[in-house]
Design an enzyme around this catalytic site. Structure first.
Site, PDB file in Angstrom:
ATOM      1  N   HIS A 109      -4.999  53.889 117.702  1.00 59.34           N
ATOM      2  CA  HIS A 109      -5.807  53.002 117.402  1.00 59.34           C
ATOM      3  C   HIS A 109      -5.496  51.391 117.726  1.00 59.34           C
ATOM      4  O   HIS A 109      -4.261  50.882 117.727  1.00 59.34           O
ATOM      5  CB  HIS A 109      -6.289  52.969 115.929  1.00 59.34           C
ATOM      6  CG  HIS A 109      -5.134  52.764 114.930  1.00 59.34           C
ATOM      7  ND1 HIS A 109      -4.024  53.714 115.008  1.00 59.34           N
ATOM      8  CD2 HIS A 109      -4.887  51.637 114.162  1.00 59.34           C
ATOM      9  CE1 HIS A 109      -3.223  53.049 113.951  1.00 59.34           C
ATOM     10  NE2 HIS A 109      -3.643  51.630 113.497  1.00 59.34           N
ATOM     11  N   HIS A 111      -6.686  47.653 117.046  1.00 62.68           N
ATOM     12  CA  HIS A 111      -7.643  46.848 116.141  1.00 62.68           C
ATOM     13  C   HIS A 111      -8.405  45.631 116.760  1.00 62.68           C
ATOM     14  O   HIS A 111      -7.695  45.036 117.653  1.00 62.68           O
ATOM     15  CB  HIS A 111      -6.503  46.060 114.953  1.00 62.68           C
ATOM     16  CG  HIS A 111      -5.778  46.963 114.182  1.00 62.68           C
ATOM     17  ND1 HIS A 111      -6.042  47.178 112.874  1.00 62.68           N
ATOM     18  CD2 HIS A 111      -4.805  47.815 114.684  1.00 62.68           C
ATOM     19  CE1 HIS A 111      -5.127  47.957 112.396  1.00 62.68           C
ATOM     20  NE2 HIS A 111      -4.239  48.465 113.330  1.00 62.68           N
TER      21      HIS A 111
END
Length: 148
Positions: A109, A111
């Protein structure tokens, strides 16, 4: 297999895999066939958004190159919308790998955090943000995506 090798395997029960399967709700910002972007429930600032690949990958080093490329394309698209939606002065974009690198959810992931001159980056406190506010922020970003 050593314990380090076992620890480095992808766990299909991680929270982001559950979000992808619809088992856990998320405030979605953008979705295509390869990626999903949604609000971070423990934001380090208003508008903190996460982008993940739909393909299983523990982190940057084991991601399929095509999936990684699709993820970065989505990061760029969503980052532009986040910056616009929050009238941010800049952005911080970051990605962690493995516990020693700060990773706590073991699904790749990235950010995206809108930043403002003179305002420090907040910390992940472990507390969840107000769901209604996250929904408002997601709508702001979706509107910026639609306007682009």
């Amino acid at each position: 297999m050593s314990s380090n090798a076992e620890a480095a395997q992808y766990d299909p029960q991680n929270v982001f895999a559950k979000i992808l399967r619809g088992e856990i709700p998320a405030h979605k910002v953008y979705e295509d066939e390869h990626t999903l972007a949604f609000m971070d429930v423990m934001p380090q600032g208003p508008g903190h958004t996460l982008v993940i690949p739909k393909a299983p990958a523990r982190g940057l080093l084991d991601a399929d190159p095509d999936s990684l490329a699709a993820t970065v394309r989505t990061v760029q698209r969503v980052a532009r919308a986040v910056k616009t939606a929050f009238a941010a002065d800049g952005l911080t974009v970051f990605q962690y790998n493995e516990p020693a690198g700060g990773q706590t959810v073991f699904h790749l992931h990235i950010h995206i955090v809108p930043r403002f001159d003179g305002v420090a980056l907040g910390r992940h406190t472990g507390g969840m943000a107000d769901s209604d506010l996250l929904g408002i922020h997601a709508a702001q970003i979706r509107a910026a995506l639609d306007a682009a």
